[in-house]
Design a protein around this motif. Structure first.
Motif, mmCIF file in Angstrom:
data_model
loop_
_atom_site.group_PDB
_atom_site.id
_atom_site.type_symbol
_atom_site.label_atom_id
_atom_site.label_comp_id
_atom_site.label_asym_id
_atom_site.label_seq_id
_atom_site.Cartn_x
_atom_site.Cartn_y
_atom_site.Cartn_z
ATOM 1 N N ALA A 99 0.812 -1.222 0.000
ATOM 2 C CA ALA A 99 0.000 0.000 0.000
ATOM 3 C C ALA A 99 0.844 1.270 0.000
ATOM 4 C CB ALA A 99 -0.931 0.003 1.203
ATOM 5 N N GLY A 100 2.170 1.133 0.069
ATOM 6 C CA GLY A 100 3.036 2.294 0.071
ATOM 7 C C GLY A 100 3.246 2.923 1.426
ATOM 8 N N ARG A 101 2.771 2.284 2.488
ATOM 9 C CA ARG A 101 2.974 2.834 3.835
ATOM 10 C C ARG A 101 4.358 2.507 4.378
ATOM 11 N NH1 ARG A 101 -2.489 1.137 3.902
ATOM 12 N NH2 ARG A 101 -1.894 -0.929 4.686
ATOM 13 N N LEU A 102 5.002 1.491 3.814
ATOM 14 C CA LEU A 102 6.385 1.152 4.126
ATOM 15 C C LEU A 102 7.157 1.042 2.822
ATOM 16 C CD1 LEU A 102 6.062 -1.680 6.826
ATOM 17 C CD2 LEU A 102 6.950 0.624 7.208
ATOM 18 N N ASP A 103 8.448 1.359 2.866
ATOM 19 C CA ASP A 103 9.285 1.235 1.673
ATOM 20 C C ASP A 103 9.842 -0.175 1.521
ATOM 21 O OD1 ASP A 103 9.168 3.998 0.833
ATOM 22 O OD2 ASP A 103 10.412 4.458 2.573
ATOM 23 N N VAL A 104 10.206 -0.785 2.629
ATOM 24 C CA VAL A 104 10.855 -2.095 2.592
ATOM 25 C C VAL A 104 10.508 -2.826 3.885
ATOM 26 C CG1 VAL A 104 12.973 -1.144 3.564
ATOM 27 C CG2 VAL A 104 13.089 -3.270 2.292
ATOM 28 N N ALA A 105 10.480 -4.154 3.840
ATOM 29 C CA ALA A 105 10.173 -4.923 5.046
ATOM 30 C C ALA A 105 10.878 -6.269 4.995
ATOM 31 C CB ALA A 105 8.665 -5.142 5.203
ATOM 32 N N PHE A 106 11.182 -6.764 6.182
ATOM 33 C CA PHE A 106 11.784 -8.086 6.344
ATOM 34 C C PHE A 106 10.735 -9.012 6.928
ATOM 35 C CE2 PHE A 106 15.238 -5.053 6.437
ATOM 36 C CZ PHE A 106 16.172 -5.641 5.595
ATOM 37 N N PRO A 113 9.059 -27.214 12.307
ATOM 38 C CA PRO A 113 8.618 -26.226 11.313
ATOM 39 C C PRO A 113 9.826 -25.576 10.639
ATOM 40 C CG PRO A 113 7.534 -25.895 13.455
ATOM 41 C CD PRO A 113 8.637 -26.882 13.670
ATOM 42 N N SER A 114 9.575 -25.002 9.485
ATOM 43 C CA SER A 114 10.626 -24.267 8.773
ATOM 44 C C SER A 114 10.062 -22.922 8.336
ATOM 45 C CB SER A 114 11.129 -25.048 7.558
ATOM 46 O OG SER A 114 10.076 -25.254 6.630
ATOM 47 N N ARG A 115 10.954 -21.991 8.029
ATOM 48 C CA ARG A 115 10.503 -20.695 7.537
ATOM 49 C C ARG A 115 11.484 -20.160 6.507
ATOM 50 N NH1 ARG A 115 11.602 -15.462 11.447
ATOM 51 N NH2 ARG A 115 13.877 -15.527 11.388
ATOM 52 N N VAL A 116 10.998 -19.213 5.721
ATOM 53 C CA VAL A 116 11.802 -18.524 4.724
ATOM 54 C C VAL A 116 11.777 -17.039 5.055
ATOM 55 C CG1 VAL A 116 12.177 -18.073 2.270
ATOM 56 C CG2 VAL A 116 11.128 -20.233 3.004
ATOM 57 N N GLU A 117 12.952 -16.425 5.097
ATOM 58 C CA GLU A 117 13.022 -14.979 5.315
ATOM 59 C C GLU A 117 13.117 -14.270 3.965
ATOM 60 O OE1 GLU A 117 15.185 -12.967 8.450
ATOM 61 O OE2 GLU A 117 15.743 -14.937 9.271
ATOM 62 N N TYR A 118 12.335 -13.217 3.828
ATOM 63 C CA TYR A 118 12.323 -12.406 2.612
ATOM 64 C C TYR A 118 12.580 -10.948 2.963
ATOM 65 C CZ TYR A 118 9.807 -16.217 0.178
ATOM 66 O OH TYR A 118 9.441 -17.417 -0.380
ATOM 67 N N VAL A 119 13.100 -10.214 1.981
ATOM 68 C CA VAL A 119 13.023 -8.759 1.996
ATOM 69 C C VAL A 119 12.094 -8.385 0.851
ATOM 70 C CG1 VAL A 119 15.102 -8.477 0.551
ATOM 71 C CG2 VAL A 119 14.270 -6.574 1.956
ATOM 72 N N VAL A 120 11.179 -7.461 1.099
ATOM 73 C CA VAL A 120 10.221 -7.047 0.069
ATOM 74 C C VAL A 120 10.234 -5.528 -0.030
ATOM 75 C CG1 VAL A 120 8.753 -9.065 0.417
ATOM 76 C CG2 VAL A 120 8.261 -6.969 1.697
ATOM 77 N N TRP A 121 9.916 -5.029 -1.212
ATOM 78 C CA TRP A 121 9.802 -3.595 -1.427
ATOM 79 C C TRP A 121 8.686 -3.345 -2.436
ATOM 80 C CZ3 TRP A 121 13.655 -6.773 -2.975
ATOM 81 C CH2 TRP A 121 13.985 -6.831 -4.344
ATOM 82 N N GLY A 122 8.268 -2.108 -2.533
ATOM 83 C CA GLY A 122 7.035 -1.806 -3.249
ATOM 84 C C GLY A 122 7.165 -1.739 -4.752
ATOM 85 N N LYS A 123 6.012 -1.780 -5.382
ATOM 86 C CA LYS A 123 5.906 -1.586 -6.820
ATOM 87 C C LYS A 123 5.388 -0.166 -7.059
ATOM 88 C CE LYS A 123 4.986 -6.449 -7.909
ATOM 89 N NZ LYS A 123 4.057 -7.400 -8.537
ATOM 90 N N PRO A 124 5.749 0.437 -8.209
ATOM 91 C CA PRO A 124 6.491 -0.139 -9.333
ATOM 92 C C PRO A 124 7.997 -0.209 -9.123
ATOM 93 C CG PRO A 124 5.947 2.139 -9.794
ATOM 94 C CD PRO A 124 5.277 1.793 -8.485
ATOM 95 N N GLY A 125 8.538 0.532 -8.155
ATOM 96 C CA GLY A 125 9.973 0.466 -7.939
ATOM 97 C C GLY A 125 10.360 1.233 -6.696
ATOM 98 N N PRO A 126 11.571 1.003 -6.193
ATOM 99 C CA PRO A 126 12.006 1.634 -4.944
ATOM 100 C C PRO A 126 12.440 3.077 -5.122
ATOM 101 C CG PRO A 126 13.737 0.226 -5.802
ATOM 102 C CD PRO A 126 12.556 0.052 -6.721
ATOM 103 N N THR A 127 12.355 3.846 -4.053
ATOM 104 C CA THR A 127 12.897 5.197 -4.024
ATOM 105 C C THR A 127 14.422 5.118 -4.005
ATOM 106 O OG1 THR A 127 12.989 5.300 -1.621
ATOM 107 C CG2 THR A 127 10.911 5.962 -2.674
#
Length: 299
Positions: free
Chosen positions: A138-145, A265-279
């Protein structure tokens, strides 16, 4: 209509107080009030209902505020993009972090970012993966782990897988199973558990493992962060599961014991950022955590 007037409106809306808004904007209150009245006159509608006790948005103010925020964000992005063309990275960077992030040393990455680009202003927020993903989309955060079950993928955002990890059982130091190896989930099913809230990605990792094993369990305590989980475990109220890499990097979990579980249990860590592209600030931060330049472009 001027950007500065919009800034004043947003400040008053967020503080519900003209004096605090003026302090935030580094102007005298009379100047701020005058500019807002000028804007209201131009719009032909009052944005705030003022009484001696409170300031609140009118219906017109509620309608005006989202677009004002978007305009300010667009202006800031335009200035940051222009500065980036001559090698200057500035602007704001908002980062969301799950409580158990382990694949990246976030403070160290921010230290490197700060050294290279001291004009970037950073805000940090912790939360569960599903909410952080929605805020990035939604654009409220730039990047998240994030930390997700191995069966899940973040959607609506750019993503990069950082690491995969197994969870280990975490127990009080004097628990009979402390230090055990090669256990199965069935050996722990009768124990009371402490876990993250139902429906969260952190909780889903363990729920899915027990369901896959055909087992039920008693989640007697729900918590929102790992340090509180550790306190529950330390007092022998329950046992829990946490990622092994996080445990190695979390001094607040000292004094607890672990046990390895073959069907853990297992997990996968991701970094995500917004579309269409980062600042520009987001690109600089993603580069600081080691992402390839071609991937970071994300446009």
């Amino acid at each position: 209509m001027e950007l500065q007037q919009m800034r004043y409106v947003v400040a008053v809306a967020e503080t519900s107080n003209f004096t605090r808004a003026a302090e935030r904007c580094h102007v005298v209150q009379s100047a701020l009030s005058h500019q807002i009245k000028r804007l209201e006159h131009e719009l032909g509608a009052a944005l705030f209902a003022r009484t001696s006790r409170q300031v609140r948005l009118t219906a017109a103010g509620e309608a005006f505020l989202p677009a004002a925020r978007q305009a300010l964000e667009a202006a800031e992005r335009a200035a940051a993009d222009a500065a980036a063309t001559v090698g200057e990275v500035r602007g704001r960077l908002s980062v969301g972090v799950i409580p158990t992030v382990a694949a990246v040393d976030v403070p160290a990455a921010l230290r490197d970012l700060r050294r290279r680009h001291p004009q970037v202003r950073v805000s940090l927020r912790t939360g569960p993966s599903e909410l952080l993903t929605a805020d990035v989309a939604a654009g409220r955060l730039d990047v998240a782990f994030l930390g997700l079950p191995s069966s899940a993928r973040p959607s609506g955002v750019h993503r990069h897988e950082l690491a995969r990890d197994r969870l280990v059982a975490v127990l009080a130091a004097d628990h009979p199973l402390a230090g055990a190896e090669g256990l199965a989930l069935a050996d722990l099913a009768a124990e009371p558990f402490v876990d993250f809230p139902y429906g969260s990605a952190g909780r889903a990792q363990t729920d899915q493992a027990f369901a896959h094993a055909g087992l039920g369990r008693d989640v007697a305590f729900e918590v929102t962060d790992a340090p509180l989980m550790a306190q529950i475990i330390r007092h022998r109220l329950a046992i829990g599961f946490l990622p092994s890499t996080y445990l190695r990097r979390a001094p607040e979990l000292g004094g607890l014991a672990t046990a390895t579980v073959t069907d853990a249990p297992s997990r996968v860590e991701y970094v995500v950022w917004g579309k269409p592209g980062p600042t520009p600030a987001t690109r600089a931060f993603l580069t600081a955590i080691g992402l390839p330049t071609a991937l970071v472009g994300g446009r």
